[in-house]
Write a protein that holds these residues in place. Structure first.
Motif, PDB file in Angstrom:
ATOM      1  N   GLY A 160       0.867  -1.428  -0.144  1.00 13.22           N
ATOM      2  CA  GLY A 160      -0.169  -0.012  -0.099  1.00 13.22           C
ATOM      3  C   GLY A 160       0.789   1.297  -0.057  1.00 13.22           C
ATOM      4  N   PHE A 161       1.950   1.048   0.480  1.00 18.51           N
ATOM      5  CA  PHE A 161       2.988   2.510   0.283  1.00 18.51           C
ATOM      6  C   PHE A 161       4.253   1.918  -0.148  1.00 18.51           C
ATOM      7  N   VAL A 162       4.859   2.546  -1.336  1.00 16.09           N
ATOM      8  CA  VAL A 162       6.174   1.971  -1.797  1.00 16.09           C
ATOM      9  C   VAL A 162       6.851   3.223  -2.456  1.00 16.09           C
ATOM     10  N   ALA A 163       8.134   3.595  -1.695  1.00 19.60           N
ATOM     11  CA  ALA A 163       8.810   4.553  -2.043  1.00 19.60           C
ATOM     12  C   ALA A 163      10.246   4.339  -2.087  1.00 19.60           C
ATOM     13  N   ARG A 164      10.971   5.185  -2.857  1.00 19.64           N
ATOM     14  CA  ARG A 164      12.525   5.085  -2.831  1.00 19.64           C
ATOM     15  C   ARG A 164      13.223   6.392  -2.237  1.00 19.64           C
ATOM     16  N   ALA A 165      14.167   6.426  -1.821  1.00 15.55           N
ATOM     17  CA  ALA A 165      14.897   7.602  -1.420  1.00 15.55           C
ATOM     18  C   ALA A 165      16.379   7.235  -1.335  1.00 15.55           C
ATOM     19  N   PHE A 166      17.100   8.516  -1.179  1.00 16.29           N
ATOM     20  CA  PHE A 166      18.427   8.429  -1.264  1.00 16.29           C
ATOM     21  C   PHE A 166      18.970   8.895   0.228  1.00 16.29           C
ATOM     22  N   SER A 167      20.065   8.258   0.564  1.00 16.85           N
ATOM     23  CA  SER A 167      20.634   8.550   1.967  1.00 16.85           C
ATOM     24  C   SER A 167      21.511   9.935   1.667  1.00 16.85           C
ATOM     25  N   GLY A 168      21.585  10.398   0.466  1.00 12.14           N
ATOM     26  CA  GLY A 168      22.390  11.644   0.469  1.00 12.14           C
ATOM     27  C   GLY A 168      21.433  13.016   0.378  1.00 12.14           C
ATOM     28  N   ASP A 169      20.138  12.529   0.328  1.00 12.81           N
ATOM     29  CA  ASP A 169      19.086  13.454   0.353  1.00 12.81           C
ATOM     30  C   ASP A 169      18.136  13.771   1.511  1.00 12.81           C
ATOM     31  N   SER A 170      18.935  14.554   2.412  1.00 15.67           N
ATOM     32  CA  SER A 170      18.312  14.496   3.664  1.00 15.67           C
ATOM     33  C   SER A 170      16.735  15.142   3.900  1.00 15.67           C
ATOM     34  N   GLU A 171      16.421  16.021   3.292  1.00 15.11           N
ATOM     35  CA  GLU A 171      15.370  16.725   3.501  1.00 15.11           C
ATOM     36  C   GLU A 171      14.398  15.836   2.898  1.00 15.11           C
ATOM     37  N   HIS A 172      14.518  15.480   1.602  1.00 10.59           N
ATOM     38  CA  HIS A 172      13.593  14.363   0.985  1.00 10.59           C
ATOM     39  C   HIS A 172      13.293  13.164   1.690  1.00 10.59           C
ATOM     40  N   LEU A 173      14.295  12.488   2.322  1.00 13.04           N
ATOM     41  CA  LEU A 173      14.260  11.260   2.958  1.00 13.04           C
ATOM     42  C   LEU A 173      13.544  11.296   4.174  1.00 13.04           C
ATOM     43  N   VAL A 174      13.623  12.732   4.810  1.00 11.99           N
ATOM     44  CA  VAL A 174      12.747  12.839   6.225  1.00 11.99           C
ATOM     45  C   VAL A 174      11.458  12.677   5.653  1.00 11.99           C
ATOM     46  N   SER A 175      11.088  13.709   4.813  1.00 16.82           N
ATOM     47  CA  SER A 175       9.771  13.716   4.367  1.00 16.82           C
ATOM     48  C   SER A 175       9.113  12.371   3.993  1.00 16.82           C
ATOM     49  N   ILE A 176       9.974  11.581   3.189  1.00 18.51           N
ATOM     50  CA  ILE A 176       9.447  10.266   2.999  1.00 18.51           C
ATOM     51  C   ILE A 176       9.230   9.250   3.969  1.00 18.51           C
ATOM     52  N   MET A 177      10.273   9.242   4.846  1.00 14.42           N
ATOM     53  CA  MET A 177       9.966   8.755   6.346  1.00 14.42           C
ATOM     54  C   MET A 177       8.976   8.912   7.139  1.00 14.42           C
ATOM     55  N   LYS A 178       8.602  10.366   7.099  1.00 13.52           N
ATOM     56  CA  LYS A 178       7.443  10.677   7.962  1.00 13.52           C
ATOM     57  C   LYS A 178       5.972  10.110   7.093  1.00 13.52           C
ATOM     58  N   GLU A 179       6.175  10.185   5.750  1.00 12.05           N
ATOM     59  CA  GLU A 179       4.841   9.770   5.321  1.00 12.05           C
ATOM     60  C   GLU A 179       4.693   8.281   5.278  1.00 12.05           C
ATOM     61  N   ALA A 180       5.987   7.439   5.370  1.00 10.99           N
ATOM     62  CA  ALA A 180       5.842   6.059   5.723  1.00 10.99           C
ATOM     63  C   ALA A 180       5.351   5.518   7.003  1.00 10.99           C
ATOM     64  N   ILE A 181       5.839   6.219   7.743  1.00 18.17           N
ATOM     65  CA  ILE A 181       5.578   5.858   9.246  1.00 18.17           C
ATOM     66  C   ILE A 181       4.124   6.078   9.341  1.00 18.17           C
ATOM     67  N   SER A 182       3.734   7.390   8.981  1.00 16.18           N
ATOM     68  CA  SER A 182       2.364   7.667   9.012  1.00 16.18           C
ATOM     69  C   SER A 182       1.355   6.773   8.369  1.00 16.18           C
ATOM     70  N   HIS A 183       1.872   6.021   7.135  1.00 13.39           N
ATOM     71  CA  HIS A 183       0.956   5.510   6.447  1.00 13.39           C
ATOM     72  C   HIS A 183       0.242   4.452   7.257  1.00 13.39           C
ATOM     73  N   LYS A 184      -0.945   3.963   7.267  1.00 11.12           N
ATOM     74  CA  LYS A 184      -1.589   2.768   7.926  1.00 11.12           C
ATOM     75  C   LYS A 184      -1.517   1.649   7.028  1.00 11.12           C
ATOM     76  N   GLY A 185      -0.839   0.712   7.570  1.00 11.03           N
ATOM     77  CA  GLY A 185      -0.672  -0.451   6.883  1.00 11.03           C
ATOM     78  C   GLY A 185       1.120  -0.560   6.585  1.00 11.03           C
TER      79      GLY A 185
END
Lengths: 281, 554
Positions: A160-185
């Motif tokens: 239900g939630f699939v994303a890719r991020a890059f360890s060298g792009d902090s701002e983007h990674l944080v926002s993806i992580m927040k979305e992922a943690i908040s996703h139900k499922g």
């Protein structure tokens, strides 16, 4: 700030894991999580040491077996924020079967995979995501196997939630992580990460020159588009949310878990046991 | 005591017929003991059950039959020789069986006339009730609980039709067991787990362990339990461990092959000190072996499974009472000592049904994880303590972090390679063995104290050995005794050491080819068995068989 503390680490200086850990702490803090409600789960590997280095509950299990333990802990206590934070070998190699089936199970946990396309802890053998032809001490004639595409797998298996991020792009990674943690499922993020010691192919510069943020116009609810996006590889690597769909999670689907009282806070009623005993008389 | 066999092909409804018949016989007062022998196939082949019933406690199957209910010709051919002189063969008119013992009934035609060929089994039930002089008094109640409402009337008619079509041959005997339970070993185990507070069961289907999962699943909504079918046995055991770590009582079950896959996690439970209850319902190995048959060949495997050293407890279930009470105790010991506890059952015990006194719930005690206010000062999950047991908190329930690590770790649960910490942690974990030894239950003694020959057994051979000792001592000389182990690892040795020096012969009776208990006994005590009665053909030894083999000079 600093609700989540870092303990002494054993990673190589310059390792992508450091920034992933920093971003994880930031994401958890920005979401207002208390460390006591967070459970970090991992198997074995360099990335799998992450739970050791952050002040939270931690379950550092067996190689490849993080997911089954993590989903069961969440089933036992839905109030825990359960995060599996581990590597590509742990998640896609030794734990491949659990990856496939926990996508289907859809328990409300988050799965971050530090994907450095190599085995770090065992010093440089091919991982399931290592590129074809990549020469290592074991794959002496170059890796003969087709690299595993975790994003394509996750989308096609029904995550239900699939994303890719890059360890060298902090701002983007944080926002993806927040979305992922908040996703139900079940939420899955493949995080591209250089291994400075053992992967001389997929370096920081390699990723830096290839990753791009998925266009604003992209619709992550469109599964066919997601499958196409998942197959993009080579010179341009898309990062961002590839697919998102809200479906009932494990707790919502299981009648007895859907009561608002975590399993851990309940006790078996001996009257029910007594009734069952009578059924055998 | 009576003994009947019901046989036919898989898919002919033997299971249902037997389940109804054994309930009716128990309800009428008999003690009932039923064993199930079936092939690893869904259709065809030859399956049978033997129901032994009488007015006293029965602990073993027996091959001498008072009656055969044959649903096909093969059943007659295979079992005819077991029939006693006055025994009968009840079969359909279309079968080829002939002779004075044969009672032919056109059950197939009668069933079709009633409107449903599938009620043939109920016709047979009616006929058997009449043959044994039973009344039809409890039939309606039992059938109501056994068949769907829309099939109730036709099945009752079928039973009456069968009842009216034969003459009584045996006399009803008055038993006192109608208020007792009738339960299979696997269900007894599952009931024990429920009574112990089981909330999470994860397993992968595998014969002969699947009935545990099926029963728990059927009661999951009522008891508030999650029963999760895992993608494989490795997932199953890691799920159980994850759930246990998070504070719910968890169990996983399988047979030997599945247990092989769980082995690494057993050691994880050991080093991370997370309570784990794991069931192995044994079947003959190695590898796929004989999937639906019985054996006791996993003892040495489970007592030493997994790399490294850690304390563990292994309990062999001896009968349908053990299956309930020892399962509760397994949960208690797992929690109290924070160790893996393995229960060994097998197909014979798991699939057989026996009559037991209704389980008592008043004395149930299962240890609980620690509460935050029970921990002093800085919380150390692996605090070095005198008895080796550290305060186990549940994550998310306090202002403390709870760690679990499969690596060697320090008191706080952090990875370490310090030689000093390693020694301290190994010693701490191993100190739990002392506590376990205090909790050990000595084997049950059967027979006479002045015996000169001592039989040794463990687990499900308890019943056959009990019957054998009784039979061997019938001459009044009291030469025979037996010790049957339930707790088997660590091995309780006090009774054994005392008796061993007093007897002339020690004979181990085991369902395996190598005498695994005899080996363990020799390793732990130096006591050597004089000889062994070993059976490894997938079929359980009976009390009578043990007697015969001893008389032949085992």
């Amino acid at each position: 700030m600093d609700t989540f503390k870092t303990y002494e680490t054993a990673w190589c200086p310059g390792c992508g894991n450091f920034n992933i850990l920093r971003c994880l702490k930031k994401a958890l803090e920005e979401l207002g999580k208390s460390p006591y409600e967070v459970l970090m789960v991992a198997g074995i590997g360099q990335a799998a040491k992450t739970p050791q280095y952050i002040s939270a509950n931690r379950f550092c299990g067996l190689h490849g077996r993080a997911l089954p333990a993590a989903v069961a802990a969440k089933i036992a206590n839905e109030k825990l924020t359960v995060i599996v934070d581990t590597g590509d070998g742990d998640s896609y190699g030794e734990g491949g079967n659990h990856f496939m089936h926990n996508i289907r199970r859809n328990v409300d946990i988050t799965h971050f995979v530090h994907d450095n396309q190599i085995y770090g802890l065992t010093k440089g053998q091919a991982s399931p995501t290592t590129g074809e032809g990549h020469v290592t001490d074991v794959q002496v004639d170059g890796n003969a196997n087709t690299p595993f595409n975790p994003i394509l797998m996750a989308v096609s298996a029904g995550a239900g939630f699939v994303a890719r991020a890059f360890s060298g792009d902090s701002e983007h990674l944080v926002s993806i992580m927040k979305e992922a943690i908040s996703h139900k499922g079940y939420a899955f993020v493949d995080i591209l990460q250089p291994c400075i010691s053992f992967n001389k192919v997929n370096t920081f510069a390699y990723y830096k020159s290839r990753v791009y943020h998925i266009e604003e116009s992209y619709n992550p609810a469109d599964k066919m588009e997601a499958l196409k996006k998942a197959m993009e590889a080579g010179d341009k690597i898309p990062i961002g949310v590839i697919y998102r769909e809200t479906r009932p999670d494990f707790h919502e689907k299981k009648q007895i878990l859907n009561t608002g009282v975590p399993l851990v806070d309940r006790r078996t009623d001996l009257q029910v046991v007594q009734k069952l005993i009578r059924e055998f008389v | 005591m009576y003994n009947i066999l019901i046989g036919g092909a898989a898919g002919q409804g033997i299971d249902t017929t037997v389940a109804i018949l054994e309930k009716l016989l128990k309800k009428s007062g008999y003690y009932v003991f039923t064993v199930r022998d079936f092939m690893s196939r869904v259709r065809g082949g030859h399956n049978f059950s033997m129901i032994r019933f009488g007015t006293e406690i029965i602990t073993s199957h027996n091959d001498k039959l008072d009656g055969i209910i044959a649903l096909n010709d093969e059943t007659v051919v295979l079992h005819k020789y077991k029939l006693k002189e006055k025994g009968f063969i009840l079969c359909d008119g279309s079968l080829s069986a002939e002779g004075p013992q044969v009672i032919k009934l056109d059950m197939d035609k009668m069933a079709k006339n009633l409107g449903n060929a599938r009620v043939l089994g109920s016709i047979a039930v009616g006929a058997v009730l009449k043959l044994f002089g039973e009344s039809l008094e409890d039939v309606e109640d039992i059938m109501k609980a056994s068949v769907k409402e829309q099939y109730l009337e036709i099945n009752l008619e079928a039973i009456r039709a069968g009842y009216e079509s034969v003459e009584a041959r045996f006399a009803h005997m008055e038993g006192k067991f109608s208020d007792w339970m009738l339960i299979s070993g696997s269900r007894a185990l599952a009931m024990g787990a429920i009574a112990a507070g089981l909330q999470f069961y994860s397993a992968y289907p595998m014969s002969p362990s699947t009935p545990i999962m099926e029963f728990l699943a059927s009661k999951s909504n009522e008891t508030g339990m999650v029963v999760e079918q895992a993608e494989d046995e490795i997932a199953a055991v890691n799920m159980a461990l994850g759930a246990s770590y998070a504070g719910v009582r968890a169990m996983t079950g399988t047979s030997g092959g599945g247990f092989c896959l769980k082995v690494e996690t057993l050691g994880f439970s050991g080093i991370a000190e997370i309570p784990l209850v794991a069931v192995d319902v044994q079947r003959p190995g190695p590898a796929t072996g004989l999937p639906t048959r019985t054996e006791q060949s996993d003892l040495k495997f489970v007592i030493s499974a997994a790399q490294g050293e850690f304390p563990r407890m292994v309990i062999a279930l001896r009968n349908h009472e053990d299956a309930f009470y020892q399962t509760i105790r397994a949960f208690h010991l797992a929690e109290e000592c924070q160790i893996p506890v393995i229960m060994l059952s097998d197909q014979y015990l798991g699939d057989s049904t026996a009559t037991v006194k209704p389980y008592e719930l008043s004395n149930i005690h299962v240890a609980e994880a620690a509460k935050a206010d029970e921990t002093e000062g800085e919380y150390l999950r692996y605090r070095l303590t005198q008895d080796g047991i550290s305060p186990r908190l549940v994550p998310g329930k306090s202002r403390h972090f709870v760690s679990a690590d499969s690596d060697e770790h320090d008191e706080g649960g952090f990875i370490t390679e310090s030689a000093q910490v390693r020694r301290a942690m190994m010693d701490k974990r191993m100190r739990k063995l002392k506590k376990l030894e205090e909790e050990l239950l000595e084997p049950e003694f059967l027979g006479t104290e002045k015996c000169t020959t001592l039989l040794l057994g463990w687990g499900s051979t308890y019943g056959p050995i009990a019957e054998a000792v009784k039979g061997l001592n019938e001459d009044g000389k009291g030469e025979y005794g037996a010790l049957v182990f339930g707790d088997i690892y660590p091995l309780p040795v006090k009774k054994l050491e005392k008796l061993a020096s007093a007897v002339k012969y020690i004979i181990n009776v085991e369902q395996n080819a190598t005498g695994q208990l005899a080996d363990l006994v020799r390793e732990k005590t130096g006591i050597q068995c004089s000889s062994g009665i070993l059976k490894y053909d997938g079929r359980q030894i009976s009390g009578e068989e043990i007697v015969q083999r001893i008389r032949k000079g085992a």
